[in-house]
Design a protein around this motif. Structure first.
Motif, PDB file in Angstrom:
ATOM      1  N   UNK A 304       0.825  -1.213   0.000  1.00 33.13           N
ATOM      2  CA  UNK A 304       0.000   0.000   0.000  1.00 33.13           C
ATOM      3  C   UNK A 304       0.856   1.258   0.000  1.00 33.13           C
ATOM      4  N   UNK A 305       0.218   2.367  -0.376  1.00 33.67           N
ATOM      5  CA  UNK A 305       0.820   3.690  -0.229  1.00 33.67           C
ATOM      6  C   UNK A 305       0.508   4.229   1.164  1.00 33.67           C
ATOM      7  N   UNK A 306       1.211   5.273   1.544  1.00 32.90           N
ATOM      8  CA  UNK A 306       0.967   5.889   2.846  1.00 32.90           C
ATOM      9  C   UNK A 306      -0.364   6.639   2.853  1.00 32.90           C
ATOM     10  N   UNK A 307      -1.106   6.484   3.944  1.00 31.76           N
ATOM     11  CA  UNK A 307      -2.337   7.259   4.126  1.00 31.76           C
ATOM     12  C   UNK A 307      -1.984   8.645   4.650  1.00 31.76           C
ATOM     13  N   UNK A 308      -2.895   9.586   4.455  1.00 34.91           N
ATOM     14  CA  UNK A 308      -2.744  10.906   5.077  1.00 34.91           C
ATOM     15  C   UNK A 308      -3.007  10.771   6.574  1.00 34.91           C
ATOM     16  N   UNK A 309      -2.458  11.691   7.347  1.00 36.25           N
ATOM     17  CA  UNK A 309      -2.695  11.693   8.794  1.00 36.25           C
ATOM     18  C   UNK A 309      -4.180  11.794   9.088  1.00 36.25           C
ATOM     19  N   UNK A 310      -4.884  12.650   8.353  1.00 34.87           N
ATOM     20  CA  UNK A 310      -6.315  12.848   8.583  1.00 34.87           C
ATOM     21  C   UNK A 310      -7.100  11.556   8.366  1.00 34.87           C
ATOM     22  N   UNK A 311      -6.759  10.825   7.304  1.00 37.05           N
ATOM     23  CA  UNK A 311      -7.447   9.571   7.005  1.00 37.05           C
ATOM     24  C   UNK A 311      -7.154   8.526   8.080  1.00 37.05           C
ATOM     25  N   UNK A 312      -5.920   8.485   8.545  1.00 39.07           N
ATOM     26  CA  UNK A 312      -5.541   7.527   9.586  1.00 39.07           C
ATOM     27  C   UNK A 312      -6.266   7.817  10.896  1.00 39.07           C
ATOM     28  N   UNK A 313      -6.337   9.094  11.267  1.00 39.07           N
ATOM     29  CA  UNK A 313      -7.042   9.468  12.490  1.00 39.07           C
ATOM     30  C   UNK A 313      -8.526   9.128  12.368  1.00 39.07           C
ATOM     31  N   UNK A 314      -9.085   9.336  11.193  1.00 41.39           N
ATOM     32  CA  UNK A 314     -10.492   9.004  10.978  1.00 41.39           C
ATOM     33  C   UNK A 314     -10.742   7.518  11.202  1.00 41.39           C
ATOM     34  N   UNK A 315      -9.784   6.673  10.776  1.00 41.72           N
ATOM     35  CA  UNK A 315      -9.957   5.242  10.990  1.00 41.72           C
ATOM     36  C   UNK A 315      -9.858   4.897  12.475  1.00 41.72           C
ATOM     37  N   UNK A 316      -8.927   5.513  13.182  1.00 42.32           N
ATOM     38  CA  UNK A 316      -8.820   5.261  14.620  1.00 42.32           C
ATOM     39  C   UNK A 316     -10.133   5.601  15.319  1.00 42.32           C
ATOM     40  N   UNK A 317     -10.731   6.731  14.945  1.00 38.27           N
ATOM     41  CA  UNK A 317     -12.000   7.152  15.545  1.00 38.27           C
ATOM     42  C   UNK A 317     -13.108   6.166  15.184  1.00 38.27           C
ATOM     43  N   UNK A 318     -13.128   5.756  13.922  1.00 37.55           N
ATOM     44  CA  UNK A 318     -14.155   4.814  13.462  1.00 37.55           C
ATOM     45  C   UNK A 318     -14.056   3.477  14.203  1.00 37.55           C
ATOM     46  N   UNK A 319     -12.836   3.059  14.514  1.00 35.76           N
ATOM     47  CA  UNK A 319     -12.616   1.767  15.165  1.00 35.76           C
ATOM     48  C   UNK A 319     -12.590   1.866  16.692  1.00 35.76           C
ATOM     49  N   UNK A 320     -12.882   3.040  17.233  1.00 40.66           N
ATOM     50  CA  UNK A 320     -12.933   3.218  18.689  1.00 40.66           C
ATOM     51  C   UNK A 320     -14.014   2.324  19.284  1.00 40.66           C
ATOM     52  N   UNK A 321     -13.623   1.539  20.275  1.00 39.93           N
ATOM     53  CA  UNK A 321     -14.552   0.619  20.910  1.00 39.93           C
ATOM     54  C   UNK A 321     -14.642  -0.704  20.186  1.00 39.93           C
ATOM     55  N   UNK A 322     -14.130  -0.802  18.978  1.00 42.46           N
ATOM     56  CA  UNK A 322     -14.099  -2.064  18.220  1.00 42.46           C
ATOM     57  C   UNK A 322     -12.671  -2.611  18.224  1.00 42.46           C
ATOM     58  N   UNK A 323     -11.807  -2.004  17.429  1.00 47.10           N
ATOM     59  CA  UNK A 323     -10.404  -2.410  17.439  1.00 47.10           C
ATOM     60  C   UNK A 323      -9.665  -1.800  18.633  1.00 47.10           C
ATOM     61  N   UNK A 324      -9.965  -0.535  18.908  1.00 43.00           N
ATOM     62  CA  UNK A 324      -9.149   0.220  19.865  1.00 43.00           C
ATOM     63  C   UNK A 324      -9.908   0.601  21.133  1.00 43.00           C
ATOM     64  N   UNK A 325      -9.141   0.753  22.208  1.00 43.40           N
ATOM     65  CA  UNK A 325      -9.678   1.181  23.509  1.00 43.40           C
ATOM     66  C   UNK A 325     -10.316   2.561  23.366  1.00 43.40           C
ATOM     67  N   UNK A 326     -11.600   2.730  23.721  1.00 43.60           N
ATOM     68  CA  UNK A 326     -12.282   4.011  23.538  1.00 43.60           C
ATOM     69  C   UNK A 326     -11.735   5.130  24.422  1.00 43.60           C
ATOM     70  N   UNK A 327     -11.041   4.774  25.488  1.00 42.47           N
ATOM     71  CA  UNK A 327     -10.425   5.802  26.342  1.00 42.47           C
ATOM     72  C   UNK A 327      -9.121   6.287  25.729  1.00 42.47           C
ATOM     73  N   UNK A 328      -8.397   5.386  25.068  1.00 42.68           N
ATOM     74  CA  UNK A 328      -7.054   5.714  24.588  1.00 42.68           C
ATOM     75  C   UNK A 328      -7.046   6.515  23.292  1.00 42.68           C
TER      76      UNK A 328
END
Length: 352
Positions: A304-328
């Motif tokens: 893959x190519x590198x994602x933009x920071x904005x796109x990466x942060x959007x994925x972290x937010x989208x996956x909050x409580x699913x992949x990632x700890x919602x507090x972190x």
């Protein structure tokens, strides 16, 4: 009388603190000791504790027992309970001469016992002997700390090198482990007050994917999506990493193993290898999961190519409580200015 090396500290005279509520006794002991040592005096227990805890601590304490208010026994007990004064040798100087009184003093941690009226040669000999023992102990402690630091530094260097070696297999510069370790540290500082734990995490994080060493290049470097069989092989890097790290008593190795085992677990329990969820996933691994994914998304990889920071942060937010700890996740976003500084500082040459 010539001072020996055991009666000096950092090239200067050792400091003796005398504690006695009788000013005449203070004068007598000061007169005996001042030609050879720096002398401080305290007329009660409360003042003695204050002087002993100050920045320039005494090297030895001569302590009277019978004092109004806080007696010598209590002073000695308080000194031994305080980590900053616990190792200072205490010699009781007292008119109490019964064996039971001496036993009580030694049980509290005193190193010697001098009876009044004092004998000048005995006072000088006892002080000199205890200072020699104390300084030998401190010299040994310094040597042990130096040797321990050398071993720790060597172990840490090996861990960092191994982490980079694993990363070189699918990232030509190996800078991923440096970046994600910093990201992990920043996030840990947001949620964990224990500085020692934060530093431990920072040093253990580079080992998260050490098991990639065991993954065949045809799988690890495949430019397209992995098929079912290849994905099964890829997932084995977790168990491989755990085996490589082994079982050790070192806090650093214990945490490195914990991270290697659990950083692909997901908050909702859909991760691997064990499908654990929520806070059953160690905090270290929950932190590293966010740092690792963010850097992987924003970096070039064979597939893959590198994602933009904005796109990466959007994925972290989208996956909050699913992949990632919602507090972190929100705490990681707060770290973003520092994260981006590290990203720019350790950028792969082929990153966009």
């Amino acid at each position: 009388m010539t001072l020996s090396k055991h009666e000096v500290v950092d090239g200067d005279k050792a400091t003796v603190l005398i504690v006695d509520d009788n000013s005449d006794n203070l004068d007598v002991l000061s007169g005996v000791l001042r030609p050879f040592y720096k002398v401080k005096a305290a007329i009660n227990g409360e003042l003695a504790l204050k002087v002993a805890s100050a920045k320039n601590k005494p090297d030895i304490i001569l302590l009277d027992i019978m004092m109004p208010g806080m007696d010598g026994y209590e002073v000695c007990q308080q000194l031994k309970l305080n980590p900053s004064t616990a190792n200072i040798p205490v010699i009781f100087v007292t008119a109490k001469t019964e064996t039971k009184d001496e036993e009580a003093g030694f049980k509290l941690g005193a190193v010697d016992y001098i009876t009044k009226p004092i004998s000048v040669p005995i006072v000088l000999a006892r002080v000199r002997a205890q200072l020699a023992l104390y300084n030998q102990q401190r010299e040994l402690e310094i040597l042990v700390k130096q040797r321990t630091k050398e071993l720790d530094d060597t172990r840490l260097e090996i861990i960092q090198r191994l982490g980079c070696a694993a990363e070189y297999k699918d990232n030509e510069t190996g800078l991923h482990v440096i970046r994600m370790s910093w990201y992990s540290k920043f996030l840990a500082e947001q949620v964990q007050a224990n500085d020692e734990w934060v530093e431990l995490l920072y040093n253990a994080a580079p080992m998260h994917d050490i098991g990639k060493i065991a993954i065949p290049d045809r799988v690890l470097l495949k430019p397209g999506k992995l098929d079912k069989e290849e994905w099964t092989i890829m997932q084995t890097h977790v168990e491989c990493g755990v085996e490589i790290l082994g079982e050790h008593e070192s806090d650093l190795m214990i945490m490195a193993r914990e991270i290697a085992l659990c950083h692909h677990e997901k908050y909702d329990g859909s991760g691997y290898p064990n499908g654990i969820s929520g806070e059953d996933i160690p905090l270290s691994a929950r932190i590293v999961a966010i740092a690792d994914v963010f850097d992987a998304l924003t970096s070039v990889r064979p597939y893959k190519n590198a994602w933009s920071v904005e796109k990466a942060i959007a994925l972290l937010v989208e996956e909050t409580g699913k992949h990632f700890d919602p507090v972190l996740v929100p705490e990681f976003i707060k770290c973003l200015p520092r994260v981006l500084e590290i990203k720019d500082k350790y950028m792969d040459v082929f990153d966009e």
